[in-house]
Design a protein around this motif. Structure first.
Motif, PDB file in Angstrom:
ATOM      1  N   ILE A  14      -5.575   8.538  -1.161  1.00 43.96           N
ATOM      2  CA  ILE A  14      -5.125   9.397   0.238  1.00 43.96           C
ATOM      3  C   ILE A  14      -3.703  10.320  -0.510  1.00 43.96           C
ATOM      4  CG2 ILE A  14      -3.443   8.259   1.760  1.00 43.96           C
ATOM      5  CD1 ILE A  14      -4.800   5.982   2.012  1.00 43.96           C
ATOM      6  N   PRO A  15      -2.632  10.251  -1.742  1.00 38.54           N
ATOM      7  CA  PRO A  15      -1.707  10.898  -1.840  1.00 38.54           C
ATOM      8  C   PRO A  15      -2.378  12.345  -2.227  1.00 38.54           C
ATOM      9  CG  PRO A  15      -1.186   8.805  -3.111  1.00 38.54           C
ATOM     10  CD  PRO A  15      -3.265   9.035  -2.671  1.00 38.54           C
ATOM     11  N   ILE A  24      -3.086  14.048   0.427  1.00 43.25           N
ATOM     12  CA  ILE A  24      -2.069  14.737   1.587  1.00 43.25           C
ATOM     13  C   ILE A  24      -1.613  15.777   1.193  1.00 43.25           C
ATOM     14  CG2 ILE A  24       0.656  13.904   2.868  1.00 43.25           C
ATOM     15  CD1 ILE A  24      -0.332  10.982   2.532  1.00 43.25           C
ATOM     16  N   VAL A  25      -1.198  15.723  -0.358  1.00 41.12           N
ATOM     17  CA  VAL A  25      -0.563  16.892  -0.619  1.00 41.12           C
ATOM     18  C   VAL A  25      -1.815  17.789  -0.705  1.00 41.12           C
ATOM     19  CG1 VAL A  25      -0.340  18.102  -3.203  1.00 41.12           C
ATOM     20  CG2 VAL A  25       0.418  16.063  -2.773  1.00 41.12           C
ATOM     21  N   ARG A  26      -2.853  17.874  -0.888  1.00 41.66           N
ATOM     22  CA  ARG A  26      -4.225  19.430   0.186  1.00 41.66           C
ATOM     23  C   ARG A  26      -4.163  19.688   1.683  1.00 41.66           C
ATOM     24  NH1 ARG A  26      -7.900  15.776  -2.891  1.00 41.66           N
ATOM     25  NH2 ARG A  26      -8.561  15.145  -0.819  1.00 41.66           N
ATOM     26  N   PHE A  27      -4.191  18.437   2.194  1.00 38.60           N
ATOM     27  CA  PHE A  27      -3.811  19.197   3.317  1.00 38.60           C
ATOM     28  C   PHE A  27      -2.412  19.930   3.919  1.00 38.60           C
ATOM     29  CE2 PHE A  27      -1.227  18.179   7.785  1.00 38.60           C
ATOM     30  CZ  PHE A  27      -2.184  18.595   8.178  1.00 38.60           C
ATOM     31  N   VAL A  28      -0.948  19.341   2.986  1.00 39.14           N
ATOM     32  CA  VAL A  28       0.199  20.222   3.311  1.00 39.14           C
ATOM     33  C   VAL A  28      -0.016  21.419   2.559  1.00 39.14           C
ATOM     34  CG1 VAL A  28       3.310  20.200   2.401  1.00 39.14           C
ATOM     35  CG2 VAL A  28       1.968  18.367   3.384  1.00 39.14           C
ATOM     36  N   PRO A  38       5.386   7.569  -3.557  1.00 39.35           N
ATOM     37  CA  PRO A  38       5.791   7.364  -4.646  1.00 39.35           C
ATOM     38  C   PRO A  38       4.802   8.180  -5.590  1.00 39.35           C
ATOM     39  CG  PRO A  38       5.946   5.310  -4.378  1.00 39.35           C
ATOM     40  CD  PRO A  38       5.109   5.621  -3.432  1.00 39.35           C
ATOM     41  N   GLN A  39       3.970   8.750  -4.721  1.00 39.68           N
ATOM     42  CA  GLN A  39       2.701  10.018  -5.817  1.00 39.68           C
ATOM     43  C   GLN A  39       2.687  11.261  -5.601  1.00 39.68           C
ATOM     44  OE1 GLN A  39       1.402   8.347  -7.991  1.00 39.68           O
ATOM     45  NE2 GLN A  39       1.820   6.423  -7.719  1.00 39.68           N
ATOM     46  N   LEU A  92       0.721  -1.016  -0.059  1.00 41.44           N
ATOM     47  CA  LEU A  92       0.563  -0.060   0.139  1.00 41.44           C
ATOM     48  C   LEU A  92       0.447   0.836   0.302  1.00 41.44           C
ATOM     49  CD1 LEU A  92      -2.652  -1.185   2.698  1.00 41.44           C
ATOM     50  CD2 LEU A  92      -3.271  -0.861  -0.337  1.00 41.44           C
ATOM     51  N   LEU A  93       1.997   1.566   1.074  1.00 43.37           N
ATOM     52  CA  LEU A  93       3.206   2.089   0.844  1.00 43.37           C
ATOM     53  C   LEU A  93       3.343   2.574  -0.471  1.00 43.37           C
ATOM     54  CD1 LEU A  93       4.807   1.632   4.337  1.00 43.37           C
ATOM     55  CD2 LEU A  93       3.269   3.276   3.659  1.00 43.37           C
ATOM     56  N   ARG A  94       3.964   1.066  -1.696  1.00 49.40           N
ATOM     57  CA  ARG A  94       3.940   1.986  -2.599  1.00 49.40           C
ATOM     58  C   ARG A  94       3.081   3.113  -3.795  1.00 49.40           C
ATOM     59  NH1 ARG A  94       7.409  -1.888  -5.213  1.00 49.40           N
ATOM     60  NH2 ARG A  94       8.996  -2.723  -3.960  1.00 49.40           N
TER      61      ARG A  94
END
Length: 351
Positions: free
Chosen positions: A337-338, A341-345, A177-178, A171-173
């Motif tokens: 999810i990637p 994460i980008v939106r939160f950051v 990487p995204q 799942l981390l893959r």
């Protein structure tokens, strides 16, 4: 200007600790070929004075009251001034050492605990300053050109903590990487794995993505666009270091500790206390309920939380426990999810 036998090596010191200023001053002046042309406690002062003073070398701490050392280093390399990093967070193999050398630092020295008694540190400091002073203008131009092609790095003010167990490595893959190579946050991955496998997990993920990925070592500080993988069979906690930056600390194991190694709850909870609303917790597939208390604490202290949905989770136990406890802001398939994460950051960067 390259020093020769007739001219002293001119050094500028950027260090905010008065004690450390005195130690560096004493060590450097023990060599008659070294001259100290300035001592400043703030990064902005070093950036302002260095181009005017044109020292042969700058000694630079990485954690300063007004800015982080990466930004100062970036400016120094751009104006072709060699820097020697001397910092408590620049231990061998640390995120700071690796990135500082990548950005063009002449050398990185870790401050020993007993500065007055460590003759090796004194000898290496003087040798490093002399080596830095011999770097040619052409080499500094090359380092500046190389640095301009790198994503900008800084100590992270935002942290994403990802907890996973069964099915996690695959799942981390689909997540790490995204994430973009210029992510304005650090990522901490706490994956239930034996110690023999977490370093390989870091290497495998690092080969696939734009982020820098390494196994977390004690003392590592969190750097933007860097993912740290918690070492297996240990408990990783996020602890305060100077000027409110976060660092990795592996705590000793006692009878009151969880039997789970690494322990997602311990990492998330301690991260929440330091990063507050700039902390994002992500819980992925796994049995049991590890991560529930960590997700709860992140949410209590103003951060946000994401759980993987049942359809994409090989084992829904850990996400389900957090969802049913009401401590999850978003339930998402792994593919979404990637971007979340980008939106939160991006939002956290505006705080």
């Amino acid at each position: 200007m390259t020093p020769n036998a007739a001219k002293p090596i001119r050094v500028l010191i950027c260090e905010d600790s008065r004690f450390m200023q005195e130690v560096l001053h004493r060590i450097l002046l023990s060599d008659p070929s070294v001259e100290i042309v300035g001592v400043v406690p703030l990064g902005r002062e070093a950036i302002k004075l260095a181009p005017t003073l044109r020292p042969d070398a700058v000694i630079l701490d990485m954690i300063l009251p007004d800015m982080d050392g990466f930004e100062v280093l970036r400016h120094l390399v751009r104006v072709h001034l060699p820097a020697v990093i001397v910092s408590a967070v620049a231990s061998p193999g640390s995120t700071v050492e690796l990135q500082a050398m990548r950005m063009g630092a002449a050398d990185c020295l870790h401050k020993p605990q007993n500065l007055n008694a460590d003759g090796r540190f004194s000898r290496r400091l003087i040798a490093s300053v002399k080596t830095a002073a011999r770097i040619s203008p052409e080499k500094m131009q090359e380092l500046a050109a190389r640095q301009s092609a790198l994503p900008q790095s800084a100590l992270a003010k935002t942290l994403v903590v990802i907890g996973a167990s069964a099915g996690g490595p695959l799942l981390l893959r689909e997540i790490i990487p995204q994430l973009p190579g210029d992510l304005r946050a650090a990522v901490l991955v706490v994956q239930h794995l034996p110690a023999a496998f977490t370093r390989q997990l870091a290497a495998d993920l690092g080969a696939l993505c734009a982020l820098r990925v390494k196994q977390a070592e004690s003392g590592d500080v969190f750097v933007e666009a860097t993912a740290l993988i918690a070492a297996g069979d240990r408990i990783l906690k996020v602890e305060w270091v100077k000027n409110n930056w976060g660092a990795v600390n592996y705590s000793s194991i006692d009878s009151s500790s969880s039997h789970i190694r690494p322990w997602i709850d311990a990492s998330m909870t301690t991260a929440a206390f330091l990063f507050g609303k700039r902390c994002l917790g992500v819980i992925l597939s796994g049995m049991g309920c590890d991560g529930l208390e960590g997700m709860r604490k992140i949410r209590e202290l103003g951060g946000r939380t994401i759980a993987q949905d049942e359809a994409s989770a090989p084992v829904f136990g850990m996400p389900k426990a957090s969802i049913e406890a009401g401590v999850v802001d978003q339930v998402l398939p792994i593919s979404a999810i990637p971007a979340a994460i980008v939106r939160f950051v991006s939002a956290a960067a505006r705080y």
